[in-house]
Design an enzyme around this catalytic site. Sequence first.
Site, PDB file in Angstrom:
ATOM      1  N   GLY A   1       5.620  -4.554   0.094  1.00 59.72           N
ATOM      2  CA  GLY A   1       4.514  -5.370   0.597  1.00 59.72           C
ATOM      3  C   GLY A   1       3.245  -5.279  -0.237  1.00 59.72           C
ATOM      4  CE1 TYR A   2      -1.187  -9.055   0.651  1.00 57.18           C
ATOM      5  CE2 TYR A   2      -0.632  -8.553   2.926  1.00 57.18           C
ATOM      6  CZ  TYR A   2      -1.026  -9.457   1.959  1.00 57.18           C
ATOM      7  OH  TYR A   2      -1.255 -10.768   2.293  1.00 57.18           O
TER       8      TYR A   2
ATOM      9  CB  ALA B   1       0.909   9.111   3.707  1.00 60.15           C
TER      10      ALA B   1
ATOM     11  CB  ALA C   1       2.734  -1.102   7.681  1.00 62.94           C
TER      12      ALA C   1
ATOM     13  CE1 TYR D   1      -3.139 -12.445   9.064  1.00 64.64           C
ATOM     14  CE2 TYR D   1      -2.455 -11.918  11.308  1.00 64.64           C
ATOM     15  CZ  TYR D   1      -2.599 -12.826  10.277  1.00 64.64           C
ATOM     16  OH  TYR D   1      -2.212 -14.127  10.472  1.00 64.64           O
TER      17      TYR D   1
ATOM     18  CE1 TYR E   1      -1.040  -7.938  13.493  1.00 64.32           C
ATOM     19  CE2 TYR E   1      -3.437  -8.095  13.546  1.00 64.32           C
ATOM     20  CZ  TYR E   1      -2.283  -7.578  12.993  1.00 64.32           C
ATOM     21  OH  TYR E   1      -2.376  -6.680  11.962  1.00 64.32           O
TER      22      TYR E   1
HETATM   23  P1  NAD Z   1       5.123  -2.755   4.439  1.00 62.37           P
HETATM   24  O1  NAD Z   1       5.984  -2.404   5.598  1.00 62.37           O
HETATM   25  O2  NAD Z   1       5.654  -3.696   3.430  1.00 62.37           O
HETATM   26  O3  NAD Z   1       4.672  -1.411   3.645  1.00 62.37           O
HETATM   27  C1  NAD Z   1       4.351  -0.226   4.294  1.00 62.37           C
HETATM   28  C2  NAD Z   1       4.275   0.910   3.292  1.00 62.37           C
HETATM   29  O4  NAD Z   1       3.901   2.105   3.987  1.00 62.37           O
HETATM   30  C3  NAD Z   1       5.610   1.235   2.594  1.00 62.37           C
HETATM   31  O5  NAD Z   1       5.358   1.585   1.249  1.00 62.37           O
HETATM   32  C4  NAD Z   1       6.109   2.472   3.353  1.00 62.37           C
HETATM   33  O6  NAD Z   1       6.997   3.312   2.609  1.00 62.37           O
HETATM   34  C5  NAD Z   1       4.779   3.156   3.597  1.00 62.37           C
HETATM   35  N1  NAD Z   1       4.820   4.159   4.666  1.00 62.37           N
HETATM   36  C6  NAD Z   1       5.100   3.972   5.986  1.00 62.37           C
HETATM   37  N2  NAD Z   1       5.002   5.159   6.640  1.00 62.37           N
HETATM   38  C7  NAD Z   1       4.641   6.094   5.727  1.00 62.37           C
HETATM   39  C8  NAD Z   1       4.382   7.490   5.782  1.00 62.37           C
HETATM   40  N3  NAD Z   1       4.450   8.168   6.922  1.00 62.37           N
HETATM   41  N4  NAD Z   1       4.072   8.138   4.630  1.00 62.37           N
HETATM   42  C9  NAD Z   1       4.009   7.477   3.431  1.00 62.37           C
HETATM   43  N5  NAD Z   1       4.225   6.143   3.332  1.00 62.37           N
HETATM   44  C10 NAD Z   1       4.536   5.467   4.456  1.00 62.37           C
HETATM   45  O7  NAD Z   1       3.747  -3.256   5.058  1.00 62.37           O
HETATM   46  P2  NAD Z   1       2.665  -4.366   4.628  1.00 62.37           P
HETATM   47  O8  NAD Z   1       2.927  -5.600   5.407  1.00 62.37           O
HETATM   48  O9  NAD Z   1       2.509  -4.442   3.158  1.00 62.37           O
HETATM   49  O10 NAD Z   1       1.367  -3.725   5.300  1.00 62.37           O
HETATM   50  C11 NAD Z   1       0.468  -2.898   4.592  1.00 62.37           C
HETATM   51  C12 NAD Z   1      -0.910  -3.055   5.193  1.00 62.37           C
HETATM   52  O11 NAD Z   1      -1.331  -4.416   5.035  1.00 62.37           O
HETATM   53  C13 NAD Z   1      -0.947  -2.765   6.717  1.00 62.37           C
HETATM   54  O12 NAD Z   1      -2.150  -2.136   7.036  1.00 62.37           O
HETATM   55  C14 NAD Z   1      -0.910  -4.154   7.308  1.00 62.37           C
HETATM   56  O13 NAD Z   1      -1.468  -4.224   8.615  1.00 62.37           O
HETATM   57  C15 NAD Z   1      -1.748  -4.920   6.290  1.00 62.37           C
HETATM   58  N6  NAD Z   1      -1.578  -6.390   6.331  1.00 62.37           N
HETATM   59  C16 NAD Z   1      -0.323  -6.951   6.337  1.00 62.37           C
HETATM   60  C17 NAD Z   1      -0.214  -8.341   6.426  1.00 62.37           C
HETATM   61  C18 NAD Z   1       1.144  -9.023   6.453  1.00 62.37           C
HETATM   62  O14 NAD Z   1       1.218 -10.173   6.853  1.00 62.37           O
HETATM   63  N7  NAD Z   1       2.197  -8.370   6.013  1.00 62.37           N
HETATM   64  C19 NAD Z   1      -1.362  -9.138   6.465  1.00 62.37           C
HETATM   65  C20 NAD Z   1      -2.611  -8.530   6.407  1.00 62.37           C
HETATM   66  C21 NAD Z   1      -2.716  -7.143   6.339  1.00 62.37           C
END
Ligand code: NAD
Length: 396
Positions: free
Chosen positions: A54-55, A114, A142, A227, A237
């Site tokens: 993801g991000y 983490a 996340a 978000y 949400y």
């Molecule tokens: P994702 O599920 O793709 O990535 C989550 C990451 O967190 C992964 O690298 C995972 O390995 C890591 N992770 C989870 N638990 C962990 C732990 N205990 N220790 C270490 N690493 C850990 O998620 P995403 O959608 O990219 O979301 C990332 C952020 O972006 C979040 O805060 C989310 O709310 C925000 N966001 C997402 C969106 C969307 O539409 N996807 C939109 C806006 C904001």
Amino acid sequence: MAKKKITGPRKRGFICLNAHPAGCEANVQAQIELAKQESNGSFDNVLVIGSSTGYGLASTLTACFGLGAKTLGLCFERPSDEKKDGSAGWYNVCAAHAAAKAEGKHLETLNIDAFAHESKQQVIDILKDRYGKLDLIIYSLASPKRKDPDSDTLWSSVLKPIGETFRGKNINLRDSTIEEVEIESANDEEIEHTQRVMGGDDWKLWINALNEAGLLNDGCRSVAYSYIGPEVTHALYRSGTIGKAKEDLEAQAKDIDAAMKSACNGSALVSVNKALVTQASSAIPVVTLYTSILYKVMKEAGNHEGCIEQIVRLFKDHIGPGATPSVDDNGRIRMDDLELSADIQAKVNEIWPTVTTENLRDVTDYNGFEYEFDKLFGFGVDGVDYEEEVETHREL
Ligand code: NAD
């Protein structure tokens, strides 16, 4: 060697049980090419917390391959071994490491929790040993759960409304039908737990620990992702449990910002990003329908972006070397500006009430949603031969 044929995804609703290493590798390679578009200046050292999908993955690739930073990433993935396949995130980071090695870039990943104090200490030791002070810290976790670092309590997050039962339209990802869902309001404990997992506590602990260790460079920035989304998803949400956690993250950003200002003339910011198909977002009911409609509308308007395009723009315009962030009245960077523009939302609102099981693939971009979802796990990727046996054990 652990070679086998992996012909397609094994999906259970918003979960995919398998991943294709070559497909993940091709995805990462394509993102690296786009990440190189952000090469305005350079960073020395960058830390990304949540770096495998993801991000966070997009941020890692932009820092490492675009800006040439020595990049340390943290994730929590299922590694492969001779018998067991790895998770998509594991294959992503392995592919990113191989590319970094081939291009002479410095990328390291720690597959650790983490949230734990020991993990923070491990990162500090590595930074002191091989990196130096940080220019940028991205917080992109996340997670459904967080273990309290000071006790045995395990907090679990829930996706529920607050105050009233939610009733609304949703895509049932198991059979691709439109259904009416009813989700009961969260109780106080669920609200508190979700905030503990997805709020700002852990981000603050990270910055405090890095500051105490003297690892924040002059002008260092830390950015966490949030978000907001449109009216149609607010009850579940932004006004729900996850939104409360995001409010906490945004409120704590102000304290972290003040601490970083006095510590190193630095800053902490929240970037509100666009809704995209990721492993985390696919788990949120109602948001999947919204995303399918949004993709249709934004693709037709010619302003659709994926994770890497959002992050490259974020770095270029706001948080990259020499960039000055522009923020809203609440101090947040708004990467969701295009998503929430009046014309895009008017079209989303027009389509929303008309969606049925029968017209789902015509009036929304559900095909695009499914394509992106499969791609997260390395399936349906152009140029990958799914009939060929593939080595499933990859190492960092
Ligand atoms: P994702 O599920 O793709 O990535 C989550 C990451 O967190 C992964 O690298 C995972 O390995 C890591 N992770 C989870 N638990 C962990 C732990 N205990 N220790 C270490 N690493 C850990 O998620 P995403 O959608 O990219 O979301 C990332 C952020 O972006 C979040 O805060 C989310 O709310 C925000 N966001 C997402 C969106 C969307 O539409 N996807 C939109 C806006 C904001």
